[in-house]
Design a protein around this motif. Structure first.
Motif, mmCIF file in Angstrom:
data_model
loop_
_atom_site.group_PDB
_atom_site.id
_atom_site.type_symbol
_atom_site.label_atom_id
_atom_site.label_comp_id
_atom_site.label_asym_id
_atom_site.label_seq_id
_atom_site.Cartn_x
_atom_site.Cartn_y
_atom_site.Cartn_z
ATOM 1 N N GLY A 25 -30.394 -10.606 152.046
ATOM 2 C CA GLY A 25 -30.873 -10.195 150.557
ATOM 3 C C GLY A 25 -32.133 -9.314 150.823
ATOM 4 N N ASN A 26 -32.452 -8.642 151.646
ATOM 5 C CA ASN A 26 -33.321 -7.455 151.944
ATOM 6 C C ASN A 26 -34.631 -7.821 151.159
ATOM 7 O OD1 ASN A 26 -30.232 -5.949 151.166
ATOM 8 N ND2 ASN A 26 -31.348 -5.142 152.818
ATOM 9 N N VAL A 27 -35.037 -9.105 151.439
ATOM 10 C CA VAL A 27 -36.285 -9.692 150.938
ATOM 11 C C VAL A 27 -37.514 -9.072 151.224
ATOM 12 C CG1 VAL A 27 -37.421 -11.839 150.415
ATOM 13 C CG2 VAL A 27 -34.989 -11.824 150.356
ATOM 14 N N ASN A 215 -32.352 -10.887 144.424
ATOM 15 C CA ASN A 215 -33.444 -11.475 145.392
ATOM 16 C C ASN A 215 -34.895 -10.916 144.884
ATOM 17 O OD1 ASN A 215 -30.956 -11.164 147.560
ATOM 18 N ND2 ASN A 215 -32.062 -12.931 147.691
ATOM 19 N N ILE A 216 -35.081 -10.373 143.981
ATOM 20 C CA ILE A 216 -36.281 -9.791 143.400
ATOM 21 C C ILE A 216 -37.428 -10.979 143.278
ATOM 22 C CG2 ILE A 216 -37.719 -8.751 141.280
ATOM 23 C CD1 ILE A 216 -35.088 -7.026 140.758
ATOM 24 N N PRO A 217 -37.144 -12.107 142.680
ATOM 25 C CA PRO A 217 -37.796 -13.278 142.706
ATOM 26 C C PRO A 217 -38.392 -13.657 144.057
ATOM 27 C CG PRO A 217 -36.040 -13.660 141.099
ATOM 28 C CD PRO A 217 -35.819 -12.432 142.056
ATOM 29 N N ASP A 218 -37.396 -13.474 145.011
ATOM 30 C CA ASP A 218 -37.608 -13.971 146.323
ATOM 31 C C ASP A 218 -38.868 -12.855 147.237
ATOM 32 O OD1 ASP A 218 -35.914 -16.281 146.542
ATOM 33 O OD2 ASP A 218 -34.395 -14.697 146.889
ATOM 34 N N ALA A 219 -38.698 -11.627 146.750
ATOM 35 C CA ALA A 219 -39.561 -10.668 147.236
ATOM 36 C C ALA A 219 -41.051 -10.981 146.417
ATOM 37 C CB ALA A 219 -39.030 -9.483 146.688
ATOM 38 N N PHE A 220 -41.086 -11.389 145.390
ATOM 39 C CA PHE A 220 -42.093 -11.726 144.791
ATOM 40 C C PHE A 220 -43.103 -12.876 145.503
ATOM 41 C CE2 PHE A 220 -41.115 -8.898 141.215
ATOM 42 C CZ PHE A 220 -42.289 -8.268 140.885
ATOM 43 N N THR A 221 -41.857 -13.886 145.748
ATOM 44 C CA THR A 221 -42.560 -15.052 146.492
ATOM 45 C C THR A 221 -43.066 -14.622 147.701
ATOM 46 O OG1 THR A 221 -40.952 -16.613 145.446
ATOM 47 C CG2 THR A 221 -42.115 -17.015 147.325
ATOM 48 N N LEU A 222 -42.382 -13.939 148.435
ATOM 49 C CA LEU A 222 -42.889 -13.334 149.821
ATOM 50 C C LEU A 222 -43.999 -12.725 149.877
ATOM 51 C CD1 LEU A 222 -42.006 -13.766 152.828
ATOM 52 C CD2 LEU A 222 -40.757 -11.609 152.739
ATOM 53 N N VAL A 223 -44.369 -11.782 149.043
ATOM 54 C CA VAL A 223 -45.385 -11.016 149.057
ATOM 55 C C VAL A 223 -46.718 -11.853 148.361
ATOM 56 C CG1 VAL A 223 -45.268 -9.821 146.536
ATOM 57 C CG2 VAL A 223 -46.121 -8.591 148.619
ATOM 58 N N ASN A 224 -46.550 -12.723 147.593
ATOM 59 C CA ASN A 224 -47.404 -13.475 147.044
ATOM 60 C C ASN A 224 -48.112 -14.545 148.147
ATOM 61 O OD1 ASN A 224 -48.052 -12.907 144.397
ATOM 62 N ND2 ASN A 224 -46.219 -13.770 143.534
ATOM 63 N N HIS A 225 -47.246 -14.911 149.001
ATOM 64 C CA HIS A 225 -47.566 -15.496 150.449
ATOM 65 C C HIS A 225 -48.305 -14.860 150.996
ATOM 66 C CE1 HIS A 225 -44.878 -18.645 148.981
ATOM 67 N NE2 HIS A 225 -45.743 -19.714 149.605
ATOM 68 N N LEU A 226 -47.818 -13.400 151.366
ATOM 69 C CA LEU A 226 -48.624 -12.531 152.128
ATOM 70 C C LEU A 226 -50.104 -12.345 151.667
ATOM 71 C CD1 LEU A 226 -48.617 -10.539 154.564
ATOM 72 C CD2 LEU A 226 -48.001 -8.980 152.891
ATOM 73 N N ASN A 227 -50.059 -12.253 150.254
ATOM 74 C CA ASN A 227 -51.471 -11.803 149.700
ATOM 75 C C ASN A 227 -52.519 -13.168 149.698
ATOM 76 O OD1 ASN A 227 -53.234 -10.101 147.943
ATOM 77 N ND2 ASN A 227 -53.064 -11.863 146.377
#
Length: 262
Positions: A25-27, A215-227
């Protein structure tokens, strides 16, 4: 080998490095796009290597026609001095026979640059989860012993779930030895984590179970966890945090359906 694009060599001493694994997904790569675009990060150089499929393209973070024609390459480094943050964006698949060489290059560069910690953003096939991995959120993490010594208290506050070890042959107890770390679709994630443990690097992996598709929603989920961990975008006057979508996402799924089809 890192090649600086600045007049003076870039210094990464005590910076946090974030890089994606080229995975399902290139997340991770999409999440890094959000970081670079939102934090207005500056390109400071690139990694010159024959381990990635050669490619070149226009500036994916262009804000005007003037900078859209800049040439960009498969592995580029961006920094935000205020955040003491560096990211390595990887835009091309790793050549399979040179995976080990690329990992060695990364480890060597990370050690030589003096990064305080490294975060790998990755993903894994959701359909290959075992029963215990179906529970809770789709986020999992891995952390090396070297980094855990430093962040143990902050890590516990996040209440994240560590990536579970699974049986090699589920349903066949007599054929199983010790549970193993298994990250299908995760690219170099598992091997880079093992290399970092062996080299005593301070490294964490943030991983999301997902499927191929939008996989755009997955990218937002991942970057929010990083934040949640690094607090890169915390702003009391701005709720919720706003991530800036880069211009290159306009053509993420092509240019649309040709009207002539109808």
């Amino acid at each position: 080998m890192f090649v600086s694009s600045l007049d003076s060599p870039a210094s990464f001493k005590d910076f946090t490095l974030v890089l994606p694994a080229v995975a399902v997904g290139n997340v991770g790569q999409l999440a890094v796009d959000l970081l670079v675009s939102t934090l207005n990060m500056r390109r400071v150089g690139h990694l010159h290597t024959d381990c990635l499929i050669p490619m070149a393209g226009n500036n994916p973070y262009a804000t005007c026609r003037g900078d859209a024609e800049e040439l960009h390459t498969p592995a580029e480094v961006y920094t935000s001095a205020e955040q003491k943050l560096a990211v390595l964006q990887i835009r091309a698949p790793i050549i399979q026979t040179k995976s080990k060489k690329f990992r060695q290059l990364l480890v060597s560069w990370i050690k030589a640059s003096g990064f305080s910690r490294t975060v790998v953003l990755s993903s894994s096939h959701a359909y290959q989860r075992d029963d215990q991995q179906l529970q809770g959120t789709p986020l999992r993490y891995l952390v090396t012993p070297s980094l855990l010594k430093v962040i143990s208290d902050a890590w516990e506050e996040l209440s994240w779930r560590e990536m579970e070890r699974v049986q090699a042959f589920p349903g066949l107890p007599e054929a199983n030895a010790e549970p193993r770390l298994y990250i299908p679709g995760g690219g170099i994630t598992k091997a880079l984590y093992a290399d970092s443990c062996a080299e005593d690097l301070s490294l964490a992996v943030l991983l999301l179970f997902c499927s191929e598709g939008d996989n755009i929603p997955d990218a937002f989920t991942l970057v929010n966890h990083l934040n949640d961990w690094l607090h890169l975008l915390d702003n009391p006057s701005q709720e919720p945090n706003k991530w800036k979508i880069p211009t290159s996402w306009n053509l993420l799924f092509g240019s649309g359906i040709p009207p002539a089809l109808f």
